[in-house]
Design an enzyme around this catalytic site. Structure first.
Site, PDB file in Angstrom:
ATOM      1  N   HIS A 179       0.834  -1.206   0.000  1.00  0.00           N
ATOM      2  CA  HIS A 179       0.000   0.000   0.000  1.00  0.00           C
ATOM      3  C   HIS A 179       0.870   1.258   0.000  1.00  0.00           C
ATOM      4  CE1 HIS A 179      -3.958  -1.882   0.224  1.00  0.00           C
ATOM      5  NE2 HIS A 179      -3.371  -2.807   0.967  1.00  0.00           N
ATOM      6  N   SER A 202      -2.091 -10.811  -8.254  1.00  0.00           N
ATOM      7  CA  SER A 202      -2.174  -9.950  -9.442  1.00  0.00           C
ATOM      8  C   SER A 202      -2.604 -10.656 -10.715  1.00  0.00           C
ATOM      9  CB  SER A 202      -0.845  -9.219  -9.682  1.00  0.00           C
ATOM     10  OG  SER A 202      -0.598  -8.362  -8.620  1.00  0.00           O
ATOM     11  N   SER A 203      -3.670 -11.435 -10.605  1.00  0.00           N
ATOM     12  CA  SER A 203      -4.223 -12.017 -11.824  1.00  0.00           C
ATOM     13  C   SER A 203      -4.695 -10.902 -12.763  1.00  0.00           C
ATOM     14  CB  SER A 203      -5.377 -12.963 -11.494  1.00  0.00           C
ATOM     15  OG  SER A 203      -6.388 -12.287 -10.797  1.00  0.00           O
ATOM     16  N   SER A 204      -5.266  -9.831 -12.211  1.00  0.00           N
ATOM     17  CA  SER A 204      -5.770  -8.727 -13.060  1.00  0.00           C
ATOM     18  C   SER A 204      -4.641  -8.045 -13.810  1.00  0.00           C
ATOM     19  CB  SER A 204      -6.456  -7.656 -12.217  1.00  0.00           C
ATOM     20  OG  SER A 204      -7.592  -8.153 -11.635  1.00  0.00           O
ATOM     21  N   ASP A 264       1.765  -3.710  -9.502  1.00  0.00           N
ATOM     22  CA  ASP A 264       1.504  -5.049 -10.038  1.00  0.00           C
ATOM     23  C   ASP A 264       1.798  -5.102 -11.534  1.00  0.00           C
ATOM     24  OD1 ASP A 264       0.561  -5.226  -7.486  1.00  0.00           O
ATOM     25  OD2 ASP A 264      -1.553  -5.288  -8.049  1.00  0.00           O
TER      26      ASP A 264
HETATM   27  C1  GLA Z   1      -3.073  -4.201  -5.028  1.00  0.00           C
HETATM   28  C2  GLA Z   1      -2.936  -3.034  -5.984  1.00  0.00           C
HETATM   29  C3  GLA Z   1      -1.510  -2.502  -5.975  1.00  0.00           C
HETATM   30  C4  GLA Z   1      -1.028  -2.210  -4.560  1.00  0.00           C
HETATM   31  C5  GLA Z   1      -1.305  -3.395  -3.649  1.00  0.00           C
HETATM   32  C6  GLA Z   1      -1.014  -3.098  -2.209  1.00  0.00           C
HETATM   33  O1  GLA Z   1      -2.309  -5.287  -5.472  1.00  0.00           O
HETATM   34  O2  GLA Z   1      -3.282  -3.425  -7.280  1.00  0.00           O
HETATM   35  O3  GLA Z   1      -1.433  -1.358  -6.781  1.00  0.00           O
HETATM   36  O4  GLA Z   1      -1.615  -1.035  -4.087  1.00  0.00           O
HETATM   37  O5  GLA Z   1      -2.652  -3.832  -3.730  1.00  0.00           O
HETATM   38  O6  GLA Z   1       0.346  -2.878  -2.013  1.00  0.00           O
END
Ligand code: GLA
Length: 390
Positions: free
Chosen positions: A39, A134-136, A180
């Site tokens: 974050h 981070s599948s998206s 991501d």
């Molecule tokens: C998700 C968001 C990222 C990042 C993380 C937390 O993965 O897509 O951009 O903010 O949460 O670190």
């Protein structure tokens, strides 16, 4: 057949079934696990993710007669997950998130003056959905790379990442940062990626051969758009505005200490997490490269507590799992919640010989857990690339 070959075979078959033709090209973009800097990307800070060998594959072929852009998503429902639109017309929203990832990439490219040529794609992946891996982003980056290559745009990894992020921000409705997408687009094999989320400069950080990265899946799933993610981002921006800085990265800890009493306690806690996390990124990168497991144990624990108590993105079950693995690991490595939170995964960075300890910590947790957790160890892979068909 290895994992990737099976995935390519599946997406090739999906392409054939959907269009009655053969794809001509394949593109791959990986998921990621974040080691530290949680974050902080949307606060313009530094982060340290690494790409994992779970990925999205796009199979691409020439358009049908109508010169439209056609897409089929093989993981998104019963055969019906198709989309078709005119890439030269103004891009309107589709009915589902995955359609908007595809349309959003075309829309974002259009805004920067790039034209996407008609084509047909089929998309499939093996990054677990909703697990914080981070599948998206891997979906968006894979689609952006396919479009860039097919339309002769030659976009850099950073531009692919930006385009995929804009698609997610403006078309899917998630106010995610850039971490991501950059991890998926720009990672270097065998390394974590130290990323400055303001300048997008990257430094690959080698992982000491005595250490390994283990992803511990809590089995608890969440949806980023529906979660409190956007709210957390707004809270951070409110603190930055309060102190008159562009982003929390620019907030001097001494200035914060002096003025934090004027803040609402929730906002104060959010900022405390971000400022503390910003200070942990460099030491974690150094410990990762230097094989300093004891420092990783201390720093990742601090990060977990901060995410749980100040940023409030953990869950009681996740805290129990982290405590159980931490107790089993001792000073042989660290463990913490990774990704956005509200479910998903823990990451452990620990000495190779401590793998059994991680398993033992998980087994102890599973004795009483409603949903069992499981672990997998990953060697970091490189970023998005065209890939040969098997
Ligand atoms: C998700 C968001 C990222 C990042 C993380 C937390 O993965 O897509 O951009 O903010 O949460 O670190």
């Amino acid at each position: 057949m290895d994992r990737r070959d099976r995935l390519i075979a599946r997406v090739r078959e999906g392409f054939r079934q959907a269009y009655g033709a053969e794809p001509t090209d394949f593109f791959a973009a990986p998921g990621r696990v974040n080691l530290i800097g949680e974050h902080v990307d949307y606060n313009d800070g530094f982060v340290l993710p690494c790409a994992i060998d779970r990925e999205t594959i796009v199979a691409l072929g020439p358009p049908g007669d109508a010169a439209r852009f056609e897409a089929v998503a093989l993981d998104m429902g019963e055969g019906d997950a198709r989309d078709s639109f005119d890439p030269a017309a103004p891009i309107t929203l589709g009915e589902s998130d995955w359609q908007n990832h595809v349309r959003g990439v075309v829309g974002a490219l259009g805004r920067s003056g790039h034209r996407v040529e008609p084509a047909r794609i089929a998309v499939a992946g093996d990054v677990p959905i909703g697990a914080g891996l981070s599948s998206s982003a891997s979906f968006g980056v894979a689609v952006a790379l396919a479009m860039s290559a097919h339309s002769g745009l030659g976009l850099s990894p950073a531009t692919l990442a930006r385009v995929a992020q804009i698609a997610e921000n403006d078309f899917v409705g998630c106010a995610c940062g850039i971490m991501d997408q950059m991890a998926s687009a720009a990672s270097v094999e065998g390394h974590a990626l130290l990323l400055d989320c303001r300048s997008l400069e990257t430094v690959p950080v080698p992982i000491h051969p005595g250490l390994e990265v283990t992803v511990i899946d809590t089995g608890i799933r969440r949806s980023l758009t529906e979660s409190a993610f956007n709210q957390r981002r707004a809270e951070c921006e409110a603190v930055a505005a309060h102190f008159g800085v562009r982003a929390l990265r620019d907030l001097d800890p001494a200035v914060f200490a002096e003025g934090e009493g004027d803040l609402d306690p929730v906002l104060r806690a959010r900022a405390r997490h971000v400022l503390g996390e910003l200070r942990r990124v460099e030491p974690v990168a150094a410990a990762l490269a230097g094989g300093d497991a004891a420092s990783l144990a201390a720093l990742l624990h601090e990060a977990h507590v901060s995410l749980s108590q100040d940023f409030d993105v953990s869950l009681p079950a996740i805290d129990r799992l982290a405590a159980s693995v931490r107790a089993a690991l001792g000073k042989r490595g660290g463990v913490r919640l990774t990704g956005a939170g509200f479910g998903g995964c823990l990451v452990a960075v620990a000495r190779r010989e401590a793998r059994g300890a991680i398993e033992a910590g998980i087994a102890r947790y599973n004795e009483t857990a409603a949903i069992p957790a499981s672990a997998e160890t990953f060697a970091p892979v490189g970023g998005a690339a065209r890939t040969a068909a098997s």
